[in-house]
Write a protein that holds these residues in place. Structure first.
Motif, PDB file in Angstrom:
ATOM      1  N   ARG A   1       0.442  -1.401  -0.182  1.00  0.00           N
ATOM      2  CA  ARG A   1       0.156  -0.261   0.010  1.00  0.00           C
ATOM      3  C   ARG A   1       0.642   0.960  -0.289  1.00  0.00           C
ATOM      4  O   ARG A   1       0.932   1.522   1.086  1.00  0.00           O
ATOM      5  CB  ARG A   1      -1.317   0.172   1.299  1.00  0.00           C
ATOM      6  N   PRO A   2       1.427   1.998  -1.481  1.00  0.00           N
ATOM      7  CA  PRO A   2       2.294   3.091  -1.527  1.00  0.00           C
ATOM      8  C   PRO A   2       1.536   4.118  -0.943  1.00  0.00           C
ATOM      9  O   PRO A   2       2.424   4.760  -0.558  1.00  0.00           O
ATOM     10  CB  PRO A   2       2.470   3.218  -2.566  1.00  0.00           C
ATOM     11  N   GLU A   3      -0.051   4.087  -0.770  1.00  0.00           N
ATOM     12  CA  GLU A   3      -0.851   5.208  -0.184  1.00  0.00           C
ATOM     13  C   GLU A   3      -0.549   5.371   1.222  1.00  0.00           C
ATOM     14  O   GLU A   3      -0.521   6.676   1.850  1.00  0.00           O
ATOM     15  CB  GLU A   3      -2.178   5.073  -0.461  1.00  0.00           C
ATOM     16  N   LEU A   4       0.015   4.614   1.517  1.00  0.00           N
ATOM     17  CA  LEU A   4       0.399   4.302   3.537  1.00  0.00           C
ATOM     18  C   LEU A   4       1.275   5.333   3.506  1.00  0.00           C
ATOM     19  O   LEU A   4       1.750   5.965   5.065  1.00  0.00           O
ATOM     20  CB  LEU A   4       0.493   3.381   4.082  1.00  0.00           C
ATOM     21  N   PHE A   5       2.472   5.467   2.318  1.00  0.00           N
ATOM     22  CA  PHE A   5       3.496   6.850   2.767  1.00  0.00           C
ATOM     23  C   PHE A   5       3.890   7.796   2.192  1.00  0.00           C
ATOM     24  O   PHE A   5       4.894   8.813   2.384  1.00  0.00           O
ATOM     25  CB  PHE A   5       4.717   5.660   2.071  1.00  0.00           C
ATOM     26  N   VAL A   6       2.620   8.278   1.303  1.00  0.00           N
ATOM     27  CA  VAL A   6       2.271   9.559   1.008  1.00  0.00           C
ATOM     28  C   VAL A   6       2.704  10.890   1.976  1.00  0.00           C
ATOM     29  O   VAL A   6       3.438  12.159   1.773  1.00  0.00           O
ATOM     30  CB  VAL A   6       1.297   9.519   0.146  1.00  0.00           C
ATOM     31  N   SER A   7       1.108  11.027   2.576  1.00  0.00           N
ATOM     32  CA  SER A   7       1.916  11.739   4.075  1.00  0.00           C
ATOM     33  C   SER A   7       2.786  11.891   4.546  1.00  0.00           C
ATOM     34  O   SER A   7       3.543  13.126   4.510  1.00  0.00           O
ATOM     35  CB  SER A   7       0.357  12.022   4.964  1.00  0.00           C
ATOM     36  N   ASP A   8       3.434  11.068   5.289  1.00  0.00           N
ATOM     37  CA  ASP A   8       5.101  10.851   5.829  1.00  0.00           C
ATOM     38  C   ASP A   8       5.868  10.087   5.191  1.00  0.00           C
ATOM     39  O   ASP A   8       6.670   9.904   6.533  1.00  0.00           O
ATOM     40  CB  ASP A   8       4.379  10.851   7.386  1.00  0.00           C
ATOM     41  N   GLY A   9       5.972  10.050   4.629  1.00  0.00           N
ATOM     42  CA  GLY A   9       7.028   8.776   3.927  1.00  0.00           C
ATOM     43  C   GLY A   9       8.187   9.591   3.859  1.00  0.00           C
ATOM     44  O   GLY A   9       9.758   9.619   4.056  1.00  0.00           O
ATOM     45  N   GLU A  10       8.470  10.833   4.105  1.00  0.00           N
ATOM     46  CA  GLU A  10       9.539  11.768   4.276  1.00  0.00           C
ATOM     47  C   GLU A  10      10.761  11.833   5.322  1.00  0.00           C
ATOM     48  O   GLU A  10      11.507  12.313   5.469  1.00  0.00           O
ATOM     49  CB  GLU A  10       9.436  13.201   3.698  1.00  0.00           C
ATOM     50  N   LEU A  11       9.401  10.947   6.379  1.00  0.00           N
ATOM     51  CA  LEU A  11      10.688  11.144   7.171  1.00  0.00           C
ATOM     52  C   LEU A  11      11.345   9.603   7.205  1.00  0.00           C
ATOM     53  O   LEU A  11      13.120  10.102   7.979  1.00  0.00           O
ATOM     54  CB  LEU A  11       9.312   9.795   8.424  1.00  0.00           C
ATOM     55  N   LEU A  12      11.636   9.173   6.836  1.00  0.00           N
ATOM     56  CA  LEU A  12      12.547   7.627   5.876  1.00  0.00           C
ATOM     57  C   LEU A  12      13.800   7.878   4.720  1.00  0.00           C
ATOM     58  O   LEU A  12      14.523   7.825   4.645  1.00  0.00           O
ATOM     59  CB  LEU A  12      11.633   6.458   5.456  1.00  0.00           C
ATOM     60  N   ARG A  13      12.847   9.196   4.388  1.00  0.00           N
ATOM     61  CA  ARG A  13      14.290   9.308   3.287  1.00  0.00           C
ATOM     62  C   ARG A  13      15.675  10.050   3.380  1.00  0.00           C
ATOM     63  O   ARG A  13      16.413   9.972   3.105  1.00  0.00           O
ATOM     64  CB  ARG A  13      13.442  11.297   2.140  1.00  0.00           C
ATOM     65  N   LEU A  14      15.937  10.692   4.741  1.00  0.00           N
ATOM     66  CA  LEU A  14      17.643  10.837   5.305  1.00  0.00           C
ATOM     67  C   LEU A  14      17.868   8.548   5.231  1.00  0.00           C
ATOM     68  O   LEU A  14      18.907   9.040   4.974  1.00  0.00           O
ATOM     69  CB  LEU A  14      17.723  10.853   7.103  1.00  0.00           C
ATOM     70  N   TRP A  15      17.622   7.691   4.985  1.00  0.00           N
ATOM     71  CA  TRP A  15      17.953   6.458   4.789  1.00  0.00           C
ATOM     72  C   TRP A  15      18.094   6.116   3.068  1.00  0.00           C
ATOM     73  O   TRP A  15      17.926   4.811   2.716  1.00  0.00           O
ATOM     74  CB  TRP A  15      17.198   5.555   5.581  1.00  0.00           C
TER      75      TRP A  15
END
Length: 190
Positions: free
Chosen positions: A130-144
């Protein structure tokens, strides 16, 4: 120690999503295992085990199942080959917080604490349907710089192409770890 982590969902990855689960989550893990297998759950666990075989990839369960199961129960349900890879977070993140956090929020919080103990994370792969679960706050993971592997909700890890992508990622991480052990550079698996 390997610093590659697979963030694992259950529904739509280890078994088809969409069907209701009728399980008494308060039962011992061995009973849960029987109930789950009887209902067609975790049917693609062997494909996960095979994809990770021969690597040192750790597993962090970000599935909503984390809200109902302890790490020890999840470890037992995943079996010795996959369960032994599990990053245990029960002592870091209290049950209410586990329920409140989004998928990305949980991954971020758990891995931030884990890194304090083992050092910088070198590679993160998110395996979910479910990629839609990462749309709103997926940026939290961008450092990795995560690798995302999206599965079909009805085929999950039963899809040979998904298995190959996961196997390729895990193998690349394993080779990068071996290179790091023999050189002064710090390669990162992609």
């Amino acid at each position: 120690m390997s610093k590659a982590v697979l963030a694992l969902d259950f529904d739509g990855v280890l078994h088809p999503a969409g069907d209701a689960v009728f399980v008494d989550f308060s039962r011992p893990a061995w009973e849960l295992s029987i109930q789950l297998r009887t209902q067609g759950r975790f049917v693609w666990l062997e494909q996960l085990r095979e994809a990770l075989e021969g690597t040192n990839v750790h597993v962090l369960v970000h599935s909503t199942w984390r809200r109902r199961l302890t790490d020890a129960t999840m470890r037992e349900l995943l079996g010795p080959e996959v369960g032994s890879r599990l990053i245990m977070t029960d002592h870091w993140i209290d049950p209410q917080r586990r329920r409140d956090l989004s998928h990305a929020g949980y991954i971020y919080e758990a891995l931030s604490i884990w890194q304090e103990q083992v050092g910088a994370l070198e590679s993160l792969c998110v395996l979910d349907d479910r990629p839609e679960l990462f749309v709103s706050d997926g940026e939290l993971l961008r450092l990795w710089h995560p690798t995302y592997i999206w599965t079909s909700s009805d085929r999950g890890l039963n899809d040979a192409s998904v298995q190959q992508i996961l196997r390729d990622w895990a193998t690349a991480c394993h080779h990068a770890e071996r290179l790091e052990a023999t050189s002064s550079s710090r390669p990162v698996c992609e």
